[in-house]
Design a protein around this motif. Structure first.
Motif, PDB file in Angstrom:
ATOM      1  N   GLY A  38       0.822  -1.206   0.000  1.00 22.29           N
ATOM      2  CA  GLY A  38       0.000   0.000   0.000  1.00 22.29           C
ATOM      3  C   GLY A  38       0.850   1.248   0.000  1.00 22.29           C
ATOM      4  N   ILE A  39       0.256   2.370   0.402  1.00 21.13           N
ATOM      5  CA  ILE A  39       0.943   3.652   0.390  1.00 21.13           C
ATOM      6  C   ILE A  39       1.390   4.025   1.799  1.00 21.13           C
ATOM      7  CG2 ILE A  39      -1.176   4.997   0.668  1.00 21.13           C
ATOM      8  CD1 ILE A  39       0.106   7.125  -1.175  1.00 21.13           C
ATOM      9  N   THR A  40       2.592   4.573   1.905  1.00 17.70           N
ATOM     10  CA  THR A  40       3.084   5.111   3.169  1.00 17.70           C
ATOM     11  C   THR A  40       3.623   6.512   2.913  1.00 17.70           C
ATOM     12  OG1 THR A  40       5.289   4.145   2.850  1.00 17.70           O
ATOM     13  CG2 THR A  40       3.673   2.853   4.105  1.00 17.70           C
ATOM     14  N   THR A  41       3.471   7.381   3.895  1.00 23.59           N
ATOM     15  CA  THR A  41       3.991   8.746   3.797  1.00 23.59           C
ATOM     16  C   THR A  41       4.664   9.121   5.104  1.00 23.59           C
ATOM     17  OG1 THR A  41       1.875   9.696   4.541  1.00 23.59           O
ATOM     18  CG2 THR A  41       2.215   9.487   2.164  1.00 23.59           C
ATOM     19  N   LYS A  42       5.539  10.075   5.030  1.00 25.39           N
ATOM     20  CA  LYS A  42       6.250  10.527   6.216  1.00 25.39           C
ATOM     21  C   LYS A  42       5.302  11.290   7.142  1.00 25.39           C
ATOM     22  CE  LYS A  42      10.917  10.782   4.286  1.00 25.39           C
ATOM     23  NZ  LYS A  42      12.124  11.611   4.105  1.00 25.39           N
ATOM     24  N   SER A  43       5.496  11.114   8.418  1.00 27.44           N
ATOM     25  CA  SER A  43       4.717  11.830   9.424  1.00 27.44           C
ATOM     26  C   SER A  43       5.318  13.205   9.652  1.00 27.44           C
ATOM     27  CB  SER A  43       4.699  11.050  10.738  1.00 27.44           C
ATOM     28  OG  SER A  43       6.007  10.996  11.292  1.00 27.44           O
ATOM     29  N   GLN A  44       4.633  14.024  10.419  1.00 28.75           N
ATOM     30  CA  GLN A  44       5.163  15.349  10.733  1.00 28.75           C
ATOM     31  C   GLN A  44       6.478  15.234  11.501  1.00 28.75           C
ATOM     32  OE1 GLN A  44       3.225  17.804  13.798  1.00 28.75           O
ATOM     33  NE2 GLN A  44       3.166  19.481  12.310  1.00 28.75           N
ATOM     34  N   ALA A  76       2.890  22.636   4.286  1.00 25.49           N
ATOM     35  CA  ALA A  76       2.547  22.542   2.863  1.00 25.49           C
ATOM     36  C   ALA A  76       2.878  21.149   2.338  1.00 25.49           C
ATOM     37  CB  ALA A  76       3.300  23.616   2.079  1.00 25.49           C
ATOM     38  N   ILE A  77       4.009  20.591   2.794  1.00 28.22           N
ATOM     39  CA  ILE A  77       4.373  19.233   2.372  1.00 28.22           C
ATOM     40  C   ILE A  77       3.362  18.227   2.901  1.00 28.22           C
ATOM     41  CG2 ILE A  77       6.124  17.424   2.585  1.00 28.22           C
ATOM     42  CD1 ILE A  77       8.240  19.637   2.694  1.00 28.22           C
TER      43      ILE A  77
END
Length: 488
Positions: free
Chosen positions: A10-16, A53-54
């Motif tokens: 699946g998809i993973t994204t960086k956390s804050q 924004a990111i």
């Protein structure tokens, strides 16, 4: 530390936190380890603006990615996804209904209020401070000054909300109509077009249309027909015709389809025709002829569910001992009638009624529930089953004790949880319109004592002098309620 990636999992994204760590490392490599990136510094604030924004872009990417799954898509995107399964969001039938609310109208003289039931004059309209408009449903001719309560309908369809005591403005100016207000909770919240949640559930059912088993496929296809209500599919698994009992008349290895709702016959017939196995006979009083590819005619048969009256008796009281149970909300179309809807040949039990009633009014204490096949009861059956396999129960709810109210009612609850209602009225021919909550029609009104008169059929009370009057209402089952009116 998470990474921005699309993998087989699946998809993973960086956390804050991940982004802050990366950015801090980069900034220290450029400006030195002593750079101050605390939130109260210009560098720290600039960094967080950039990181936000990111994060917004990453959230958008995740939303686009997940929207490819019909079980997670929303709105227009969900409409596009379910189209792959050959279905569309429903907007007719039970959808796009109008919200309703009772509005108290105070008049200083005899007036006529036009409603939606005529097209000569604009309907009498009231609004709240936000500009939401509500129109009188039925025209009213009022012969004297007084306080009256009538149902109003929202101008726009859908779930239009009206909090108590918010509709106080008259958009339509009529001499003699002095004020409006909605002191009671809303009676009916309309429905918008089919919700995302309901559409997702219907799509999940629709995927069985192409399943291997024709029984599941036909059932799914029928449930997917627009404006279909309940569906029941019976199959004779024996090699002999059934000649007695609830399924008498079914041929050997035959099927019997029973439906309810307002679906078109052509749509029902097509669902049966496309999923019926070869050589499987059908029974039913309703038929539709389908022209096959070779030009020959094929007759599809089914039955429409027969409505069977079911009377549900509930005895309710106040749970907190302060506020009376909201019987009006329970009996509204969006209340018990919408939440307790038995299917075709479905056995009912009292637990489902209790759950539905308390979901409408959590302050209701349901002390007794029972079923009966006759209007007068007794309501002693804990369960009930339709008498025929094609029958579908249509419930009528008989709630006691009756509460008799008017636009000026002051309700309280005594220690025994019985509702006591008092009213105030001016002397000299002032009127109050009483409305019963609970019981079962027809209602008969009478004066037990004191100055005044009440219309036996409508419940319109007219004062005749100072004092205290007691008004009573009796319903068709012998239930009664009284209200005390203080006339000054």
């Amino acid at each position: 530390m998470s990474v921005n990636a699309v993998t087989a999992a699946g998809i993973t994204t960086k956390s804050q936190a991940d982004l802050v760590t990366d950015e801090t490392t980069s900034m220290q490599a450029i400006y030195g380890a002593d750079i101050n990136l605390n939130p109260d510094t210009p560098d720290g604030q600039r960094m967080m603006i950039r990181l936000q924004a990111i994060l917004d872009c990453l959230d958008l990417i995740v939303a686009v990615y997940t929207s490819f799954d019909p079980d997670q898509a929303i709105g227009v995107t969900l409409d596009q996804r379910v189209a792959y399964n050959g279905i569309q969001r429903q907007t007719g039938g039970q959808f796009n209904t109008f919200s309703e609310v009772d509005i108290a109208v105070v008049t200083s003289q005899a007036v006529s209020l036009p409603g939606l039931d005529q097209n000569i004059l604009p309907p009498y309209t009231a609004t709240d401070d936000a500009g939401t408009q509500w129109q009188l449903i039925s025209s009213q001719i009022l012969g004297a000054a007084g306080a009256f309560s009538f149902p109003f309908q929202a101008v726009n369809p859908g779930a239009v909300l009206a909090l108590p005591n918010t509709i106080k403005n008259q958009l339509t100016v009529i001499i003699g109509a002095t004020s409006v207000n909605n002191p009671a909770p809303q009676t009916l919240i309309g429905t918008n077009e089919e919700s995302d949640g309901a559409l997702r559930i219907r799509r999940q059912k629709s995927v069985a249309i192409g399943s291997t088993g024709w029984f599941d496929a036909m059932l799914a296809a029928l449930k997917n027909v627009s404006n279909i209500g309940a569906v029941k599919l019976y199959e004779n698994l024996t090699g002999s015709a059934i000649i007695s009992g609830p399924f008498a008349g079914m041929p050997a290895s035959g099927i019997w389809v029973v439906v309810s709702g307002t679906a078109l016959n052509a749509d029902i017939a097509n669902a049966i025709y496309t999923k019926r196995g070869g050589g499987v006979p059908m029974v039913g009083a309703v038929f539709q002829v389908i022209v096959q590819a070779d030009g020959s005619n094929f007759t599809v048969r089914w039955d429409v569910a027969a409505q069977q009256a079911l009377f549900v008796g509930l005895v309710v009281a106040s749970l907190d001992g302060i506020n009376p149970p909201n019987i009006k909300a329970m009996l509204a179309p969006s209340g018990l009638p919408a939440l307790f809807k038995p299917g075709i040949n479905e056995k009912v039990q009292f637990g489902a009624v209790v759950t539905a009633a308390q979901s409408v009014d959590p302050n209701s204490l349901i002390s007794s529930v029972g079923f009966s096949l006759v209007s007068g009861g007794p309501f002693t059956d804990a369960t009930e089953t339709p008498t025929l396999a094609k029958n579908q129960f249509v419930p009528t709810f008989v709630i006691t004790p009756i509460i008799l109210t008017s636009p000026t009612s002051i309700a309280k609850v005594d220690i025994s949880n019985n509702v006591v209602v008092t009213d105030k009225c001016a002397a000299g021919g002032a009127t109050l319109q009483f409305t019963p909550q609970g019981g079962i029609p027809a209602y008969v009104y009478s004066i037990l004592s004191g100055p005044g008169a009440v219309n036996a059929g409508t419940g319109l009370f007219t004062s005749a002098g100072a004092g205290t009057a007691v008004v009573q209402v009796d319903d068709a089952n012998g239930n009664l309620a009284t209200v005390t009116v203080t006339i000054t």
